[in-house]
Design a protein around this motif. Structure first.
Motif, mmCIF file in Angstrom:
data_model
loop_
_atom_site.group_PDB
_atom_site.id
_atom_site.type_symbol
_atom_site.label_atom_id
_atom_site.label_comp_id
_atom_site.label_asym_id
_atom_site.label_seq_id
_atom_site.Cartn_x
_atom_site.Cartn_y
_atom_site.Cartn_z
ATOM 1 N N ASP A 45 0.840 -1.206 0.000
ATOM 2 C CA ASP A 45 0.000 0.000 0.000
ATOM 3 C C ASP A 45 0.873 1.252 0.000
ATOM 4 N N ARG A 46 1.889 1.239 0.830
ATOM 5 C CA ARG A 46 2.747 2.427 0.950
ATOM 6 C C ARG A 46 3.640 2.622 -0.269
ATOM 7 N N ILE A 47 4.177 1.538 -0.800
ATOM 8 C CA ILE A 47 5.002 1.672 -2.007
ATOM 9 C C ILE A 47 4.143 2.157 -3.171
ATOM 10 N N PHE A 48 2.955 1.600 -3.310
ATOM 11 C CA PHE A 48 2.043 2.033 -4.367
ATOM 12 C C PHE A 48 1.742 3.531 -4.244
ATOM 13 N N GLN A 49 1.457 3.999 -3.032
ATOM 14 C CA GLN A 49 1.181 5.419 -2.821
ATOM 15 C C GLN A 49 2.385 6.275 -3.187
ATOM 16 N N GLN A 50 3.585 5.832 -2.823
ATOM 17 C CA GLN A 50 4.802 6.567 -3.164
ATOM 18 C C GLN A 50 4.995 6.651 -4.676
ATOM 19 N N VAL A 51 4.814 5.522 -5.353
ATOM 20 C CA VAL A 51 4.974 5.499 -6.802
ATOM 21 C C VAL A 51 3.957 6.441 -7.448
ATOM 22 N N GLN A 52 2.710 6.392 -6.992
ATOM 23 C CA GLN A 52 1.657 7.264 -7.546
ATOM 24 C C GLN A 52 2.029 8.734 -7.380
ATOM 25 N N GLN A 53 2.602 9.094 -6.231
ATOM 26 C CA GLN A 53 3.005 10.488 -5.999
ATOM 27 C C GLN A 53 4.138 10.904 -6.932
ATOM 28 N N LEU A 54 5.021 9.974 -7.228
ATOM 29 C CA LEU A 54 6.194 10.294 -8.037
ATOM 30 C C LEU A 54 5.906 10.357 -9.530
ATOM 31 N N VAL A 55 4.842 9.724 -9.976
ATOM 32 C CA VAL A 55 4.536 9.675 -11.414
ATOM 33 C C VAL A 55 3.185 10.326 -11.702
ATOM 34 N N GLU A 56 3.052 11.541 -11.331
ATOM 35 C CA GLU A 56 1.801 12.259 -11.527
ATOM 36 C C GLU A 56 1.295 12.065 -12.959
ATOM 37 N N GLY A 57 0.035 11.691 -13.060
ATOM 38 C CA GLY A 57 -0.575 11.529 -14.371
ATOM 39 C C GLY A 57 -0.555 10.114 -14.910
ATOM 40 N N GLN A 58 0.426 9.306 -14.524
ATOM 41 C CA GLN A 58 0.474 7.918 -14.971
ATOM 42 C C GLN A 58 -0.298 7.044 -13.995
ATOM 43 N N GLN A 59 -1.054 6.137 -14.532
ATOM 44 C CA GLN A 59 -1.788 5.192 -13.695
ATOM 45 C C GLN A 59 -1.002 3.888 -13.619
ATOM 46 N N ILE A 60 -0.938 3.344 -12.446
ATOM 47 C CA ILE A 60 -0.323 2.039 -12.271
ATOM 48 C C ILE A 60 -1.353 1.138 -11.621
ATOM 49 N N GLN A 61 -1.425 -0.090 -12.086
ATOM 50 C CA GLN A 61 -2.416 -1.018 -11.561
ATOM 51 C C GLN A 61 -1.889 -1.687 -10.299
ATOM 52 N N TYR A 62 -2.797 -1.869 -9.343
ATOM 53 C CA TYR A 62 -2.426 -2.377 -8.031
ATOM 54 C C TYR A 62 -3.434 -3.422 -7.575
ATOM 55 N N GLY A 63 -2.909 -4.561 -7.122
ATOM 56 C CA GLY A 63 -3.780 -5.621 -6.640
ATOM 57 C C GLY A 63 -3.213 -6.276 -5.395
ATOM 58 N N LYS A 64 -4.031 -7.171 -4.836
ATOM 59 C CA LYS A 64 -3.653 -7.900 -3.628
ATOM 60 C C LYS A 64 -3.924 -9.378 -3.869
ATOM 61 N N LEU A 65 -2.970 -10.217 -3.471
ATOM 62 C CA LEU A 65 -3.033 -11.645 -3.758
ATOM 63 C C LEU A 65 -3.012 -12.452 -2.467
ATOM 64 N N ASP A 66 -3.981 -13.352 -2.329
ATOM 65 C CA ASP A 66 -3.999 -14.284 -1.200
ATOM 66 C C ASP A 66 -3.423 -15.617 -1.685
ATOM 67 N N ILE A 67 -2.492 -16.168 -0.919
ATOM 68 C CA ILE A 67 -1.833 -17.408 -1.337
ATOM 69 C C ILE A 67 -2.168 -18.575 -0.419
ATOM 70 N N THR A 68 -3.141 -18.406 0.447
ATOM 71 C CA THR A 68 -3.431 -19.400 1.485
ATOM 72 C C THR A 68 -3.502 -20.818 0.941
ATOM 73 N N PHE A 69 -4.265 -21.035 -0.113
ATOM 74 C CA PHE A 69 -4.489 -22.392 -0.602
ATOM 75 C C PHE A 69 -3.405 -22.882 -1.558
ATOM 76 N N TYR A 70 -2.376 -22.083 -1.749
ATOM 77 C CA TYR A 70 -1.219 -22.477 -2.555
ATOM 78 C C TYR A 70 -0.022 -22.836 -1.683
ATOM 79 N N ARG A 71 -0.159 -22.609 -0.391
ATOM 80 C CA ARG A 71 0.925 -22.895 0.547
ATOM 81 C C ARG A 71 1.130 -24.399 0.682
ATOM 82 N N ASP A 72 2.377 -24.814 0.877
ATOM 83 C CA ASP A 72 2.632 -26.242 1.041
ATOM 84 C C ASP A 72 2.349 -26.726 2.456
#
Length: 173
Positions: A45-72
């Protein structure tokens, strides 16, 4: 407990990681950021916010991934599933996976398996706040590292965020 990073150092580190991502990816139209649930999203969340502040006007896509059922170890433990939110295609994109601590590499291996259910990325890069260097069980390494530390196997690296704790702090116990 031995402090590793305080709030000020965490803030500086996050700014540096965001700058490094931008240095390596000048065209953000082909880049997506994905934080790993549950603890990696505080950093992402914080890195995404920093990147957004640094690249005014450019959109970057951001998502969240749950890996619970992929864990060994999902059968052996009581992991709570979290929500995955990736409302875009990762097909032929550069994916920057973000997590708080890189330890054995098992979490990242699970994340790579989960990620492939969403498409075939052109490249996957890994960004972590803490890299516990000498404890890998899989041949996985981070591309963006906040701080590399040496620790014993019986030690724990604890990352606390103001969102789920009283303050931002990283320490080893």
């Amino acid at each position: 407990m031995k402090p590793i990073l305080n709030k000020e150092l965490i803030d500086i580190t996050i700014k540096r990681l965001a700058q490094q991502i931008l240095e390596n990816h000048s065209d953000l139209s082909e880049v997506v950021i994905i934080g790993l649930q549950p603890r990696g999203i505080f950093l992402s969340d914080r890195i995404f916010q920093q990147v957004q502040q640094l690249v005014e006007g450019q959109q970057i896509q951001y998502g969240k991934l749950d890996i619970t059922f992929y864990r060994d170890d999902v059968r052996n433990s009581l992991h709570k599933a979290n929500e995955t939110d990736i409302p875009f295609s990762i097909e032929n994109k550069t994916v920057i996976l973000i997590d708080d601590v890189l330890y054995t590499g098992r979490t990242i291996r699970a994340a790579l398996d989960a990620l492939l259910d969403f498409g075939r990325p052109a490249k996957v890069a890994l960004c972590v706040l803490i890299d516990r260097r000498f404890s890998r069980q899989f041949p996985i390494q981070a591309d963006y590292i906040g701080k590399a530390i040496d620790s014993f196997e019986n030690q724990k690296v604890l990352v606390r965020w103001k969102e789920n704790s009283e303050k931002d702090q990283v320490y080893i116990e």
